[in-house]
Design an enzyme around this catalytic site. Structure first.
Site, PDB file in Angstrom:
ATOM      1  N   THR A   1      31.421  60.872  29.008  1.00 11.00           N
ATOM      2  CA  THR A   1      30.670  60.852  27.751  1.00 11.00           C
ATOM      3  C   THR A   1      31.406  61.776  26.790  1.00 11.00           C
ATOM      4  O   THR A   1      31.384  62.997  26.939  1.00 11.00           O
ATOM      5  CB  THR A   1      29.219  61.314  27.958  1.00 11.00           C
ATOM      6  OG1 THR A   1      28.552  60.384  28.815  1.00 11.00           O
ATOM      7  CG2 THR A   1      28.485  61.378  26.625  1.00 11.00           C
TER       8      THR A   1
ATOM      9  N   LYS B   1      26.304  55.007  23.943  1.00 15.86           N
ATOM     10  CA  LYS B   1      25.783  56.086  24.787  1.00 15.86           C
ATOM     11  C   LYS B   1      25.021  57.104  23.930  1.00 15.86           C
ATOM     12  O   LYS B   1      24.005  57.669  24.371  1.00 15.86           O
ATOM     13  CB  LYS B   1      26.930  56.766  25.528  1.00 15.86           C
ATOM     14  CG  LYS B   1      26.512  57.953  26.413  1.00 15.86           C
ATOM     15  CD  LYS B   1      25.575  57.529  27.547  1.00 15.86           C
ATOM     16  CE  LYS B   1      25.124  58.728  28.389  1.00 15.86           C
ATOM     17  NZ  LYS B   1      26.185  59.221  29.285  1.00 15.86           N
TER      18      LYS B   1
ATOM     19  N   LYS C   1      25.445  69.056  25.467  1.00 22.31           N
ATOM     20  CA  LYS C   1      26.792  68.587  25.115  1.00 22.31           C
ATOM     21  C   LYS C   1      26.710  67.208  24.481  1.00 22.31           C
ATOM     22  O   LYS C   1      27.322  66.946  23.433  1.00 22.31           O
ATOM     23  CB  LYS C   1      27.679  68.571  26.359  1.00 22.31           C
ATOM     24  CG  LYS C   1      29.141  68.208  26.086  1.00 22.31           C
ATOM     25  CD  LYS C   1      29.454  66.729  26.259  1.00 22.31           C
ATOM     26  CE  LYS C   1      29.446  66.330  27.725  1.00 22.31           C
ATOM     27  NZ  LYS C   1      29.907  64.920  27.910  1.00 22.31           N
TER      28      LYS C   1
END
Length: 304
Positions: free
Chosen positions: A114, A189, A257
């Site tokens: 990611t 995502k 994050k």
């Protein structure tokens, strides 16, 4: 004996593949590739993890480990990767010891990290200049999805490269879907994480409210889980939130994050994300409470 659950793999020709990054996601994902019959070379920054992986999966077929990403990628038709962030991804792809330097022309790099859409597009262009293919392919499903080989994978990149990689990647996926050009996987995502942030905060408030009102929240969750409030988070995290258990799952540090990537992208594209920005700060509160490695459902701790 390896601990990756058995699944039924669709027949596909055995390929030479590499897997870079053997963390909580990459370790079982690489294992499914080996169990599906592919020849797998692994690389991990901590070499002992690669050695342990090879020991665990020796019975699955031809497996070995390499000292650098470049050596792991040599002769591989597909190089899969799952590392921590943009900087980690650049380290394993670029430079003299990076995977791109070892890959054969026409081979495909599939990145499950990611990361930002920006780095995905940069690496796509760098790969293309070297005669390689790059697909950004972040995953959803968490550690359990990786272990069970049922991840949902969101992909961006060229159609031809995607078509080549999909049959191999189905070893650890339940869905492997192309959503557009380079960067589209990472953007999808981000959409996923925006949804999760809002859902978990809503579930946290609902459970805290119900407990304050004196309700049997396990019973309440059973009831509302059969109606319009049903969600994966309610089904899989509701009762552990009631029980105040968070020592598992997707860590708060990782979610922060990811939300940082979301908020950076929103600054670029002009999207307004007031709830997401607020929940990100709530997760910062959880970090300050010592919950860096708690599951994301620990948002409810702020309300108790």
């Amino acid at each position: 004996m390896n601990n990756t659950p058995r699944k039924t793999y669709e027949p596909t020709p055995a390929r030479k593949v590499a897997f870079l990054g053997l963390g909580v996601m990459g370790y079982p994902m690489a294992g499914h590739l080996a169990q599906a019959g592919h020849q797998v070379t692994v690389y991990n920054r901590t070499a002992s993890k690669s050695i342990a992986w090879c020991s665990e999966y020796t019975g699955a077929g031809a497996v070995k480990h390499a000292q650098t990403p470049r050596l792991a990628a040599q002769q591989a038709e597909f190089v899969f990767c799952c590392v921590g962030n943009d900087d980690d991804l650049a380290q394993v792809t670029l430079g003299a010891d990076g995977a791109f330097a070892g890959m054969e022309p026409g081979s495909v790099f599939v990145d499950h990290t990611t990361a930002s859409a920006r780095v995905a597009r940069e690496l796509y262009r760098a790969a293309k200049d070297m005669g390689l293919h790059f697909i950004d392919a972040p995953v959803s499903g968490g550690q359990a999805g990786a272990q069970n080989g049922v991840l949902t994978v969101m992909c961006g990149g060229d159609q031809a490269a995607f078509d080549k990689a999909q049959p191999v990647a189905m070893a650890f996926s339940k869905a492997f879907t192309r959503l557009g050009e380079s960067g589209a996987g990472q953007l999808a995502k981000m959409v996923n994480q925006i949804c999760i942030a809002g859902l978990v905060q809503g579930l946290s408030e609902a459970i805290a409210f119900g407990q304050q009102a004196g309700l049997d929240m396990n019973q309440v969750l059973d009831v509302i889980g059969k109606g319009a409030a049903q969600s994966w988070q309610l089904d899989n995290r509701g009762k552990t939130m009631v029980a105040d258990k968070f020592d598992f799952g997707f860590a708060v540090d990782w979610m922060r994050k990811d939300l940082g990537l979301v908020l950076d992208e929103a600054k670029r594209n002009g999207a307004r994300l007031p709830v997401t920005a607020l929940v990100d700060q709530f997760y910062a509160d959880v970090q300050h409470m010592g919950g860096q490695r708690w599951d994301t459902s620990s948002l409810i701790r702020r309300l108790r």
